[in-house]
Design an enzyme around this catalytic site. Sequence first.
Site, PDB file in Angstrom:
ATOM      1  N   GLY A  11     -31.449  48.814 -57.480  1.00  0.00           N
ATOM      2  CA  GLY A  11     -32.742  49.377 -57.100  1.00  0.00           C
ATOM      3  C   GLY A  11     -33.423  48.601 -55.982  1.00  0.00           C
ATOM      4  N   ASN A  12     -33.280  47.280 -55.995  1.00  0.00           N
ATOM      5  CA  ASN A  12     -33.976  46.445 -55.009  1.00  0.00           C
ATOM      6  C   ASN A  12     -33.465  46.638 -53.579  1.00  0.00           C
ATOM      7  OD1 ASN A  12     -31.493  45.082 -55.711  1.00  0.00           O
ATOM      8  ND2 ASN A  12     -32.289  43.308 -54.616  1.00  0.00           N
ATOM      9  N   LYS A 129     -30.724  57.888 -72.860  1.00  0.00           N
ATOM     10  CA  LYS A 129     -31.370  57.562 -71.585  1.00  0.00           C
ATOM     11  C   LYS A 129     -32.635  58.393 -71.367  1.00  0.00           C
ATOM     12  CE  LYS A 129     -31.043  55.545 -67.535  1.00  0.00           C
ATOM     13  NZ  LYS A 129     -31.193  54.126 -67.364  1.00  0.00           N
ATOM     14  N   LYS A 214     -24.666  53.485 -62.933  1.00  0.00           N
ATOM     15  CA  LYS A 214     -24.040  53.264 -61.633  1.00  0.00           C
ATOM     16  C   LYS A 214     -23.098  52.047 -61.617  1.00  0.00           C
ATOM     17  CE  LYS A 214     -26.317  49.660 -59.220  1.00  0.00           C
ATOM     18  NZ  LYS A 214     -26.833  48.971 -60.369  1.00  0.00           N
ATOM     19  N   LYS A 276     -23.819  45.493 -66.087  1.00  0.00           N
ATOM     20  CA  LYS A 276     -23.182  44.825 -64.937  1.00  0.00           C
ATOM     21  C   LYS A 276     -22.050  43.911 -65.396  1.00  0.00           C
ATOM     22  CE  LYS A 276     -27.574  44.718 -62.539  1.00  0.00           C
ATOM     23  NZ  LYS A 276     -27.600  46.180 -62.405  1.00  0.00           N
TER      24      LYS A 276
END
Length: 320
Positions: A11-12, A129, A214, A276
């Site tokens: 996102g960053n 989600k 993702k 991650k």
Amino acid sequence: MSKTVVVALGGNAIQQVDQEPTYENQLKKVEKSCQFLSQLVKQGYRLVITHGNGPQVGRLLQQNEEAQAVVPSMPLDVLNAQTQGFIGYMIEQSLLNELKKNHLEASVVSMITRVQVSKEDEEFLDPSKPVGSFFTEEEAKELQESKLWDMKKDANRGWRRVVSSPKPICILEAEAIRELSENNNIVVAGGGGGIPVVRNDSGIDTGIEAVIDKDRSGCKLAEDIDADVFMILTDVNHVYVNYGKPNEKALRNLSIEELEAYIKNGHFSKGSMGPKVEAALQFAKTGGTSIICALDQAEEALQGKTGTIVKPVEKRVTVS
Ligand code: ADP
Ligand code: MG
């Protein structure tokens, strides 16, 4: 042959949390991110870029919900495709401009990417989600009946629609992505985790209203195109154990077994670092190198100087 690196942008890379999410602000952020990515191109890596879309698809969903009395609203798989186009466009143009400034010749292509998932995935039994706006209990009941949405109470903020986040089975455009990459195109693919589709017994694909993580789909993409490195670029430069505690420790070089042990001991939060490290572990298990680091440290991390790096232990060749 140069190494193929799949980079997953967090996102960053697209939006700064303390800024209003206007197009201009997001574009500026993407332009900055592309400065770092262009360094990797300069070093001769073949890049395949994937990215998140959480905040962007959330706002698109809100636009659809609020305007539905005037314009028919679109399903989630379509909204995902729209964000792939929007974000892909920003990356394509910003990266090309940046490469030009650096006198680097390259072509950048974005690929609308579909990802096969299974209706049998256990996530479909218990969607996890939350997406879109908050509703009152009464509105939630109405939506559950009229639209067949799954609604769940979100702590004390109200009711929210929940969708499934199934595991990616395969990247349907993988072959095209691989060919484009082998022919020296930088490819933007699998944005927002990809468009989830299910395949029936006759081989017919249909998009479904779900979202794919993702980091998981980035890992699958790296696997499916036989990339050498899978790189997750986020806003912290290392994975930590005891994160946020006085005894926190940055992880540097790790074997598969070491990372597995840390995961088992519950060091990583479910919604952020968890997916991650799971994705990094999964890719390393296929024989590749995984890196988790900050976007602005990507070049250094690829040289092994920083970041959290997971790779299979090389077998020693004993000469008798
Ligand atoms: P992205 O948008 O890049 O996918 P997330 O916000 O989902 O990123 O995840 C990155 C965040 O994970 C970091 O900003 C950090 O605050 C948080 N985090 C949670 N647990 C850990 C950990 N064990 N080590 C490092 N960061 C962690
Ligand atoms: Mg984030």
